[in-house]
Design an enzyme around this catalytic site. Sequence first.
Site, mmCIF file in Angstrom:
data_model
loop_
_atom_site.group_PDB
_atom_site.id
_atom_site.type_symbol
_atom_site.label_atom_id
_atom_site.label_comp_id
_atom_site.label_asym_id
_atom_site.label_seq_id
_atom_site.Cartn_x
_atom_site.Cartn_y
_atom_site.Cartn_z
ATOM 1 N N GLU A 34 -7.551 7.555 -13.044
ATOM 2 C CA GLU A 34 -7.319 6.167 -13.424
ATOM 3 C C GLU A 34 -8.390 5.816 -14.431
ATOM 4 O O GLU A 34 -9.563 5.698 -14.090
ATOM 5 C CB GLU A 34 -7.514 5.266 -12.205
ATOM 6 C CG GLU A 34 -6.280 4.762 -11.558
ATOM 7 C CD GLU A 34 -6.638 3.733 -10.491
ATOM 8 O OE1 GLU A 34 -7.435 2.825 -10.749
ATOM 9 O OE2 GLU A 34 -6.121 3.880 -9.369
ATOM 10 N N ASP A 75 -12.136 -6.960 -8.959
ATOM 11 C CA ASP A 75 -13.165 -5.962 -8.723
ATOM 12 C C ASP A 75 -14.387 -6.512 -8.020
ATOM 13 O O ASP A 75 -14.841 -7.624 -8.268
ATOM 14 C CB ASP A 75 -13.579 -5.328 -10.048
ATOM 15 C CG ASP A 75 -12.523 -4.351 -10.546
ATOM 16 O OD1 ASP A 75 -12.164 -3.451 -9.756
ATOM 17 O OD2 ASP A 75 -12.048 -4.504 -11.678
#
Lengths: 438, 266
Positions: free
Chosen positions: B48, B59
């Site tokens: 990724e 995040d």
Amino acid sequence: MTAKPSQTPTPLPLALAGAADLPRGRFGAFGGRYVPEALIPALEQLEEVWRKASIDPEFVGELERLHKTYTGRPSIITEVPRFAEHCGGARVILKREDLNHTGSHKINNVLGQALLTKRMGKTRVIAETGAGQHGVATATAAALLGLECVIYMGRKDTERQALNVARMRLLGATVVPVDHGSKTLKDAVNEAFRDWVANVGTTHYVLGTVTGPHPFPEMVRDFHRIIGVEAREQVLDLVGRLPDVVCACVGGGSNAMGIFHRFLDDASVRLVGFEAGGAGVDTGEHAARFATGIPGVLHGAYTYVMQDTDGQTIDSHSVSAGLDYPSVGPEHAFLLESGRAEYRPITDVEAMEAFSLLSRTEGILPAIESAHALAGAMKLGRELGREAVILVNLSGRGDKDVHTAAEWFGLIDSDDDADGRRGRLPDDPGAEGVGEQQ
Amino acid sequence: MSVAPVLEKCRAEGRAALIGYLPVGFPTVEGSIAAMRVLVDSGVDIIEIGVPYSDPVMDGPVIQDAAVRALAVGVRLSDIFTAAEAVAGAGAGALVMTYWNPVLRYGVERFATDLAAAGGAGLITPDLIPDEAGDWIAAADRHDLDKVFLVAPSSTPERLEAVTAQCRGFVYATAVMGVTGARASVGEAAGALVSRTREHTDLPVCVGLGVSDGDQAAEVGRFADGVIVGSALVRCLTEAATPAEGLTALGVLARDLAAGVGRGRS
């Protein structure tokens, strides 16, 4: 003065304000729902509960009762002739949202969302805040309704709005300073979203302005729409006609949407929003999204965003924490592109001049955010002349800004050379001091 | 080129795929590509490739920190294509994970064109739901790219149906409600979510958020088609005293994770 036919008290306009003619969650091309999948069920639940509540007499009645007995609605209007002398002689009328409980328009939205939080069976609210006004309002509503409350605030803003941090804590809220990124409102929003994703089962995010994922822009606008509904009637009563211009400052844009919305169908009324021009639009140190931004996605909405060629958000700057935000509500983007509203930047210097003038001519200390709208009225008045009637949304009061203003105008005694002052109050007889020459 | 054949191969080997996230540009663009090669050499099946973004609301602190530092040293969006080319060249699936605005600013069609030309497999889009993804879905279909959308423990059956219908490559199941970051326990919610998702799709279902070591990878690999690891890998780089030490630590962790998925169903 003749009585107007529509003198009956205006009920809360929630039910009237549904945007049935627009695609769901969009204002033209703008708006939408750009958030992690994890939040979609909460947004769907919020929309459903809000739509039902907005036509439920019990909810509407409870909010109306709170506004009458707690917020202090309707807020008055005040004509300000001495200030108007600096506005080309136009008639200038202020809508006094600064007189609401907690000192700004923010309480309109927060009480609505806090009641919805209870309806959803949630027990905890979170919010972002820039100037601290939305945080104070949220902490207040949480105290009133017995909800746990956490406020995210950029570290830079906690420093320039220290008094509001203390107010929130006194009200029982937890204030979390955010040290990421630019340490201002944008980063506080990021942190609030992170909290919400993790705690969405128990927590409602009381978003403080007319941006974010659908249904926030529409819902927050509808909770603030009462500003324009009241002001329109009040100006008609006072002047006998509609104003020529309605002015408001635009950070995220909730006070502006609140006062604009009722005037949208009044084609003769110009709607002008004033964003933070900071040190000047050509310096790069500003929050003039419409002057320099381009459409993109930030914080869940497709709207104007200050961004670089890679789509990274550019930090905004303003003397006013509440306008220091690189994006703006999607409905404003729509009003700009459709031509219904205009948007202009006001620099820090212009805003502080208006701040000083209103204080000295009318005895009203405006929030520095609202001073941008006042500065705009000064310009428009000079453009339009004595016949014009200008309605300004005075969205908040300046108590929170006393420290910033005192520093700006050099009113705090210090050993620093006065040359370091950024501004000077005009015609201040006490400027030299009395009996203190050294 | 789609990651579907990679997942197919792992399934044939009787194990879950190992999917590793790293942001481009940390500690440098070259350094991040070297780190991705280490992952491939250590048994990671799909990389990724993270696009650093100024406002990463999904995040946690570790990936935020790496993104801030990558942006500070000047990573550009075009570096993504360099990384995709390198990863594909090393023989792993090259999926790009990005918040939506950088793609929107670059131009959706232009991004799809350049990604396909670089050998990239497609996009994982954490803040783009299929409902808002019309342009991307059309561009991905034109360029034969994977569209990996997310499902969450909060997703209703209606949402699972709508989201999985638009996925290609695999479905990304977020194991917990929350942001990225290593967690002591991945929890039972992940298994339940994978089961619920499978009621709506035959696509592989890969699980992310929280996995940090081989034992957790083995546990998740027992019920998921792929195990996604991000923050734990990134931390190997952010906490290392030197880039070389970072690569060493990264290799050790990646091999532990690869061994984990290898023994998951044995």
